[in-house]
Design an enzyme around this catalytic site. Sequence first.
Site, PDB file in Angstrom:
ATOM      1  N   GLY A  68       6.942 -14.380 -87.328  1.00 20.26           N
ATOM      2  CA  GLY A  68       5.860 -15.368 -87.297  1.00 20.26           C
ATOM      3  C   GLY A  68       5.722 -16.052 -88.644  1.00 20.26           C
ATOM      4  O   GLY A  68       6.381 -15.679 -89.623  1.00 20.26           O
ATOM      5  N   ASP A  69       4.883 -17.079 -88.689  1.00 25.07           N
ATOM      6  CA  ASP A  69       4.620 -17.842 -89.923  1.00 25.07           C
ATOM      7  C   ASP A  69       5.875 -18.512 -90.475  1.00 25.07           C
ATOM      8  O   ASP A  69       6.014 -18.692 -91.676  1.00 25.07           O
ATOM      9  CB  ASP A  69       4.015 -16.933 -91.024  1.00 25.07           C
ATOM     10  CG  ASP A  69       2.885 -16.069 -90.495  1.00 25.07           C
ATOM     11  OD1 ASP A  69       1.951 -16.646 -89.917  1.00 25.07           O
ATOM     12  OD2 ASP A  69       2.940 -14.835 -90.642  1.00 25.07           O
ATOM     13  N   GLY A  96       4.842 -24.864 -86.391  1.00 23.40           N
ATOM     14  CA  GLY A  96       3.945 -26.012 -86.224  1.00 23.40           C
ATOM     15  C   GLY A  96       4.568 -27.290 -86.739  1.00 23.40           C
ATOM     16  O   GLY A  96       4.429 -28.363 -86.151  1.00 23.40           O
ATOM     17  N   GLY A 132      -1.461 -19.107 -85.418  1.00 23.43           N
ATOM     18  CA  GLY A 132      -2.049 -20.024 -86.392  1.00 23.43           C
ATOM     19  C   GLY A 132      -1.033 -21.063 -86.784  1.00 23.43           C
ATOM     20  O   GLY A 132       0.007 -20.744 -87.334  1.00 23.43           O
ATOM     21  N   HIS A 133      -1.297 -22.318 -86.437  1.00 24.91           N
ATOM     22  CA  HIS A 133      -0.385 -23.403 -86.808  1.00 24.91           C
ATOM     23  C   HIS A 133      -1.150 -24.428 -87.625  1.00 24.91           C
ATOM     24  O   HIS A 133      -2.209 -24.882 -87.221  1.00 24.91           O
ATOM     25  CB  HIS A 133       0.180 -24.097 -85.560  1.00 24.91           C
ATOM     26  CG  HIS A 133       1.105 -23.243 -84.759  1.00 24.91           C
ATOM     27  ND1 HIS A 133       1.684 -23.658 -83.582  1.00 24.91           N
ATOM     28  CD2 HIS A 133       1.571 -21.994 -84.971  1.00 24.91           C
ATOM     29  CE1 HIS A 133       2.449 -22.683 -83.109  1.00 24.91           C
ATOM     30  NE2 HIS A 133       2.390 -21.672 -83.932  1.00 24.91           N
ATOM     31  N   THR A 134      -0.598 -24.781 -88.767  1.00 24.14           N
ATOM     32  CA  THR A 134      -1.215 -25.808 -89.599  1.00 24.14           C
ATOM     33  C   THR A 134      -0.328 -27.034 -89.563  1.00 24.14           C
ATOM     34  O   THR A 134       0.879 -26.929 -89.756  1.00 24.14           O
ATOM     35  CB  THR A 134      -1.323 -25.317 -91.062  1.00 24.14           C
ATOM     36  OG1 THR A 134      -1.914 -24.020 -91.044  1.00 24.14           O
ATOM     37  CG2 THR A 134      -2.196 -26.231 -91.892  1.00 24.14           C
ATOM     38  N   THR A 151      -5.286  -9.227 -84.862  1.00 22.95           N
ATOM     39  CA  THR A 151      -6.143 -10.293 -85.395  1.00 22.95           C
ATOM     40  C   THR A 151      -7.574 -10.140 -84.881  1.00 22.95           C
ATOM     41  O   THR A 151      -8.435 -10.938 -85.200  1.00 22.95           O
ATOM     42  CB  THR A 151      -5.604 -11.674 -84.974  1.00 22.95           C
ATOM     43  OG1 THR A 151      -5.460 -11.682 -83.549  1.00 22.95           O
ATOM     44  CG2 THR A 151      -4.253 -11.964 -85.604  1.00 22.95           C
ATOM     45  N   LYS A 189      -2.786 -11.401 -97.133  1.00 19.49           N
ATOM     46  CA  LYS A 189      -1.560 -11.677 -97.890  1.00 19.49           C
ATOM     47  C   LYS A 189      -0.378 -11.221 -97.057  1.00 19.49           C
ATOM     48  O   LYS A 189      -0.407 -10.148 -96.461  1.00 19.49           O
ATOM     49  CB  LYS A 189      -1.564 -10.852 -99.190  1.00 19.49           C
ATOM     50  CG  LYS A 189      -2.105 -11.598-100.374  1.00 19.49           C
ATOM     51  CD  LYS A 189      -1.852 -10.801-101.651  1.00 19.49           C
ATOM     52  CE  LYS A 189      -2.396 -11.563-102.852  1.00 19.49           C
ATOM     53  NZ  LYS A 189      -2.105 -10.884-104.116  1.00 19.49           N
ATOM     54  N   LEU A 241      12.704 -23.949 -97.982  1.00 18.98           N
ATOM     55  CA  LEU A 241      13.837 -23.746 -98.885  1.00 18.98           C
ATOM     56  C   LEU A 241      13.404 -23.951-100.342  1.00 18.98           C
ATOM     57  O   LEU A 241      13.880 -23.273-101.251  1.00 18.98           O
ATOM     58  CB  LEU A 241      14.972 -24.722 -98.535  1.00 18.98           C
ATOM     59  CG  LEU A 241      16.261 -24.565 -99.345  1.00 18.98           C
ATOM     60  CD1 LEU A 241      17.063 -23.358 -98.855  1.00 18.98           C
ATOM     61  CD2 LEU A 241      17.122 -25.821 -99.272  1.00 18.98           C
ATOM     62  N   LYS A 257       5.535 -29.528 -97.535  1.00 24.27           N
ATOM     63  CA  LYS A 257       4.512 -29.445 -96.486  1.00 24.27           C
ATOM     64  C   LYS A 257       4.471 -30.646 -95.546  1.00 24.27           C
ATOM     65  O   LYS A 257       4.175 -30.508 -94.365  1.00 24.27           O
ATOM     66  CB  LYS A 257       3.134 -29.291 -97.144  1.00 24.27           C
ATOM     67  CG  LYS A 257       2.508 -27.949 -96.844  1.00 24.27           C
ATOM     68  CD  LYS A 257       1.067 -27.868 -97.304  1.00 24.27           C
ATOM     69  CE  LYS A 257       0.362 -26.734 -96.548  1.00 24.27           C
ATOM     70  NZ  LYS A 257      -1.003 -26.520 -96.939  1.00 24.27           N
TER      71      LYS A 257
END
EC number: 6.3.4.4
Length: 449
Positions: free
Chosen positions: A34-35, A39, A62-64, A155, A328, A356, A440
């Site tokens: 995950g992470d 997204g 959780g997607h930002t 969670t 964290k 990267l 980002k």
Amino acid sequence: MSHKACYTNPGAGVKRPRNDTGNKLTVVLGAQWGDEGKGKVVDLLATESDIICRCQGGNNAGHTVVVDGKEYDFHLLPSGIINSKALSVIGNGVVIHLPGLFEEAEKNEKNGLKDWEKRLIISDRAHIVFDFHQAVDGLQEVQRQAQEGKNIGTTKKGIGPTYSSKASRTGLRICDLLADFKDFSMRFKNLAQQYQAMFPTLEVDVDGQLKKLKEYAERIRPMVRDGVYFMYDAINGPPKKILVEGANAALLDIDFGTYPFVTSSNCTVGGVCTGLGIPPLNIGDVYGVVKAYTTRVGIGAFPTEQLNEVGELLQTRGHEVGVTTGRKRRCGWLDLVILRYANMINGFTAFALTKLDILDVMDEIKVGVSYKLNGKKIPYFPANMDVLQKVEVEYEKLPGWKSDTSACRKWEDLPVKAQNYIRFVEIHVGVPIKWVGVGKARESMIQMF
């Protein structure tokens, strides 16, 4: 094909061609814990999609997504909801916490999300997460901590207990909420009582909850459809681009993940068929999202974890803190054994390699290429956690490129040593890398082919 052609001498065993018709779904899945930045890849593909679907999980994901300098946080809503020209679908395999859904939508409305109700479709077969499922999630964690001295690190969004209700056939679905409310209320009370019998400290305001649920029922009614028929229609109608946004990741899959430190649903490609009600024939490209290093939240085996300055550097440079939990993340080197395993299950068309740029400052980069168990190389990924704790990782060392890649926008812009790192991953896993992420924003995804 005429009917006559179909039934010529059934005894002759003539193989009839399968009707290879309909729109194919493009699927985006996490290939680690995950992470990985799913997204971002979804966002890239969502701009040209007509329908964007979620097929499993709940608001534990959780997607930002950053668009025009505005940051949107999605947990239950498909992140494609920001595309005003597309429909977003919450499939039957998703578990829905209704207060969470509206809270999330309202939060994103403040950032400029508009008319989402007109673009959202909810499958009537999706199960409902109740507040008491969330309370039970917390109580179970306390219990695990007391009994085993460790917990799963859920969670606390009620996901596990809801899938448990679903599997034990006591759960309630969206279609139940929209049908006879008297019948729904009775089943709701029974379910609450079952949990109270198991957890005597659990308090449930049954009447208060039902009153709220009745209000939610009217708010969602216009969005609810028969999910199977909707998807069938979308696949077999005029040409459409359909995208599936996976939540969680391969190593969090209930069957294939690092059990018991996993989520309660199938986050591998099989979950797409069961979570939307579609045939495997209609699955097209399957993209795996991979971070250029590895991270993990909560406890459980993590062979390439770096409990040293390397791990700390990745954590701080990569801002590795959970979107849903604020915890964290544990960090380590890229592990190709994991990627090969995820590919065995999912059959990836290509990878998206993200973050990267976080490796830009490294003198030397290590990559886990194989596992040894009792001195012998093993070709598989161990199922048992104690065994996985014991594996010895064999690393290859690659030279760092020691330069800023965040402004790179095409393959040629990347330093040769960064190109070598990318090629190394492709060759050793046997999956091409289609995108490389170096920042980002939307623009910072380099498309390779």
